[in-house]
Scaffold this motif. Structure first.
Motif, PDB file in Angstrom:
ATOM      1  N   GLY A 168     -46.237 -53.075  45.491  1.00  0.00           N
ATOM      2  CA  GLY A 168     -45.485 -52.906  46.722  1.00  0.00           C
ATOM      3  C   GLY A 168     -44.686 -54.154  47.024  1.00  0.00           C
ATOM      4  O   GLY A 168     -45.050 -55.252  46.591  1.00  0.00           O
ATOM      5  N   TYR A 169     -43.575 -53.978  47.757  1.00  0.00           N
ATOM      6  CA  TYR A 169     -42.760 -55.142  48.079  1.00  0.00           C
ATOM      7  C   TYR A 169     -42.166 -55.025  49.476  1.00  0.00           C
ATOM      8  O   TYR A 169     -42.110 -53.937  50.061  1.00  0.00           O
ATOM      9  N   SER A 170     -41.744 -56.162  50.001  1.00  0.00           N
ATOM     10  CA  SER A 170     -41.238 -56.228  51.364  1.00  0.00           C
ATOM     11  C   SER A 170     -39.791 -55.760  51.426  1.00  0.00           C
ATOM     12  O   SER A 170     -39.117 -55.585  50.403  1.00  0.00           O
ATOM     13  N   ASN A 171     -39.287 -55.624  52.663  1.00  0.00           N
ATOM     14  CA  ASN A 171     -37.887 -55.210  52.824  1.00  0.00           C
ATOM     15  C   ASN A 171     -36.925 -56.388  52.716  1.00  0.00           C
ATOM     16  O   ASN A 171     -35.727 -56.242  52.951  1.00  0.00           O
ATOM     17  N   LYS A 172     -37.436 -57.567  52.330  1.00  0.00           N
ATOM     18  CA  LYS A 172     -36.585 -58.753  52.172  1.00  0.00           C
ATOM     19  C   LYS A 172     -35.943 -58.837  50.790  1.00  0.00           C
ATOM     20  O   LYS A 172     -35.051 -59.659  50.573  1.00  0.00           O
ATOM     21  N   ILE A 173     -36.448 -58.025  49.833  1.00  0.00           N
ATOM     22  CA  ILE A 173     -35.965 -58.146  48.456  1.00  0.00           C
ATOM     23  C   ILE A 173     -35.489 -56.800  47.918  1.00  0.00           C
ATOM     24  O   ILE A 173     -35.898 -55.742  48.390  1.00  0.00           O
ATOM     25  N   THR A 174     -34.610 -56.870  46.927  1.00  0.00           N
ATOM     26  CA  THR A 174     -34.135 -55.678  46.218  1.00  0.00           C
ATOM     27  C   THR A 174     -34.159 -55.982  44.720  1.00  0.00           C
ATOM     28  O   THR A 174     -34.438 -57.103  44.300  1.00  0.00           O
ATOM     29  N   GLY A 175     -33.828 -54.970  43.918  1.00  0.00           N
ATOM     30  CA  GLY A 175     -33.783 -55.167  42.468  1.00  0.00           C
ATOM     31  C   GLY A 175     -35.146 -55.266  41.822  1.00  0.00           C
ATOM     32  O   GLY A 175     -35.284 -55.813  40.723  1.00  0.00           O
TER      33      GLY A 175
END
Length: 534
Positions: A511-518
């Motif tokens: 899972g990842y935060s909404n601060k990063i993409t790609g």
């Protein structure tokens, strides 16, 4: 001729070699960095690595960092195919002598050039027995390995160079194996085969704390043990995967549960292994930022076959049949893992869903009958596992309850070993009872599982000539396709004797935060270089 040439078109993805999970550390963030990520910086949650020298670690925690710091010769893409990275080509006419062409113009983080000698030096150091590096055995099929690892107790090698490595010119390395091995190129994706600069060999202990790699990220300051590791974009990188962010802050946690709590609170940006018990909540909370990924990771229960109390194959099979794999997966892993009746993961060519047959099917009545036939078990049954994750103890408790109920083994004790000591306990064969064994796929081949886990020097102390001969024949087959039936026959031999039983195949949830993409997580890599900070 086998030829693997440089991939063209889309940038190739980072190779994986995820190995035996080993270490934990104290929970934490550095108070000076908490909530103060710099521009273009994202954070990754990780357990404490054991080492950061490529040849001296098989810990998945270490490898996540090493994949950012180093470029291996080849990589495995998201489809499991081999592509070139630091190598221009890997070729052979006979599968025994291989010519590796290194791409010119590559640099280490200290501006040393990456050459054929950089790989030869690193491989020699890993193969040199007195160094006692974790990945030593990966070089056993290169000519001269036996000279670097004499069998006589106390004997010292009279050389520290593999005779099978020849630096032809700065960009050409010739490798001669002890026997034909068509899958040699795919093994080069493993981080244990990464290069090392000349500067490393002035002080190998210091290098382990501050590794100098050739990848898109470089170490930024000291490795702050049990706190953090800082990485920064390497401006001199000339490879195929330049970093898309300025820096990465690797935050060290003692448990995945704590890391997941921080992910929810936006205190960390990427968690590769969400605890299975939290997977349902995470999927709802994160939406398309919840990334389920098939995994090559397997859990097993191994037996100390060197102990006469566990030398009966019927006893080992009885224990296997007394374990309710699906019940444990549902209770401990929220149904996210897959019960297994095969020694290799479903991702691997040649996987057979029910290779084990009834020996891996839950059947308490048959288990008890076979247990009695084998003479039962008297005394204390010690179960070994590490303290790296709470779920290990949970499933061991479930196994213990089932063995008590289904086989009548009354005295079962737990031996919970500190994570940092667990692998050495198994390597030194100090265990006197069944133990948790785990394998994280280095590359998608049956050989990676079977030979590494059941072959020479295995942790069970099991030895079978028929198995070893079949592995040798499979390794020498002209292609992967030709090797598969031979690997399957070897798997059948191991399953017939059951020195180690398969339990379940992990299914990873990141899972990842909404601060990063790609974010491009695949079974082979977290691909930190593709991540962009918004």
């Amino acid at each position: 001729m086998t030829v693997l040439k440089k991939a063209r078109g889309a940038a190739v993805l980072l190779a994986a070699a995820l190995t035996l999970s080993a270490c934990g550390g104290s929970s934490g963030e550095s108070s000076g960095d908490q909530g103060k990520q710099g521009a273009g910086q994202f954070s990754v949650a990780l357990n404490e690595p054991d080492h950061l020298t490529p040849g001296n670690t098989s810990s998945s925690y270490s490898i996540t960092v090493l994949q950012a710091l180093f470029d291996t010769l080849v990589v495995i893409d998201s489809k499991g195919q081999t592509q070139m990275r630091a190598a221009e080509s890997v070729t052979s006419d006979d599968q025994k002598t291989w010519t590796i062409k290194i791409k010119p113009g590559q640099k280490f983080h200290n501006d040393e050039p990456v050459t054929a000698e950089s790989f030869a030096d690193a491989w020699n150091a890993a193969a040199y027995g007195p160094n006692a590096w974790t990945n030593n055995y990966y070089f056993a099929n290169i000519e001269g390995y036996d000279k670097l690892n004499p069998e006589a107790e106390g004997a010292k090698p009279d050389t520290d160079k593999l005779s099978g490595l020849k630096v032809v010119d700065p960009n050409t390395l010739e490798v001669t194996l002890t026997a034909p091995f068509s899958q040699f190129p795919i093994t080069l994706a493993y981080t244990g085969f990464a290069p090392m600069p000349k500067a490393a060999f002035t002080d190998l202990k210091a290098y382990d704390q501050a590794p100098i790699g050739n990848g898109p990220f470089a170490l930024d300051g000291a490795w702050e043990h049990n706190k953090q590791i800082k990485l920064k974009k390497f401006g001199g990188y000339a490879g195929a995967r330049p970093a898309k962010s300025d820096s990465v802050l690797v935050k060290i946690y003692a448990s995945r549960d704590t890391a997941y709590t921080d992910l929810r609170a936006n205190k960390v940006d990427l968690l590769q292994t969400i605890p299975p018990a939290s997977a349902t909540e995470a999927k709802k909370l994160l939406g398309d930022r919840f990334v389920p990924t098939a995994s090559g990771t397997m859990d097993y229960l191994g037996f100390p076959a060197f102990d006469k109390r566990f030398q009966s194959a019927d006893l080992r099979k009885a224990i296997s049949m007394a374990i309710d794999r699906q019940g444990i997966v549902d209770a401990v892993y929220n149904g996210t893992f897959k019960p297994m009746a095969s020694l290799v993961a479903p991702l691997v060519p040649g996987y057979r869903e029910n290779a084990c047959g009834e020996s891996c099917a839950y059947d308490p009545a048959k288990a008890k009958a076979l247990f009695d036939k084998a003479g039962g078990f008297s005394g204390t049954l010690n179960l070994y596992f590490s303290n790296a994750d709470p779920s290990y103890e949970q499933w061991m408790q479930a196994v213990a309850n089932q063995l008590k109920q289904n086989l009548g083994i009354a005295d079962i004790q737990f031996r919970k070993i500190p994570a940092a000591d667990y692998l050495s306990t198994l390597r030194e064969k100090k265990e006197d009872g069944p133990f948790r064994n785990n394998w994280v796929m280095d590359y998608p081949s049956p050989q990676n599982y079977l030979e590494s886990m059941w072959g020479a020097g295995n942790r069970m102390g099991w030895d079978n000539k028929q198995f070893n001969d079949l592995i040798a024949k499979a390794n020498s087959a002209s292609t992967m396709d030709a090797s598969i039936p031979l690997y399957q026959q070897a798997e059948d031999v191991a399953l017939a004797e059951m020195p180690m039983i398969p339990l379940w195949n992990w299914q990873d949830q990141a899972g990842y935060s909404n601060k990063i993409t790609g974010v491009q997580i695949d079974p082979y890599s977290p691909n930190l270089d593709t991540i962009t900070v918004k």
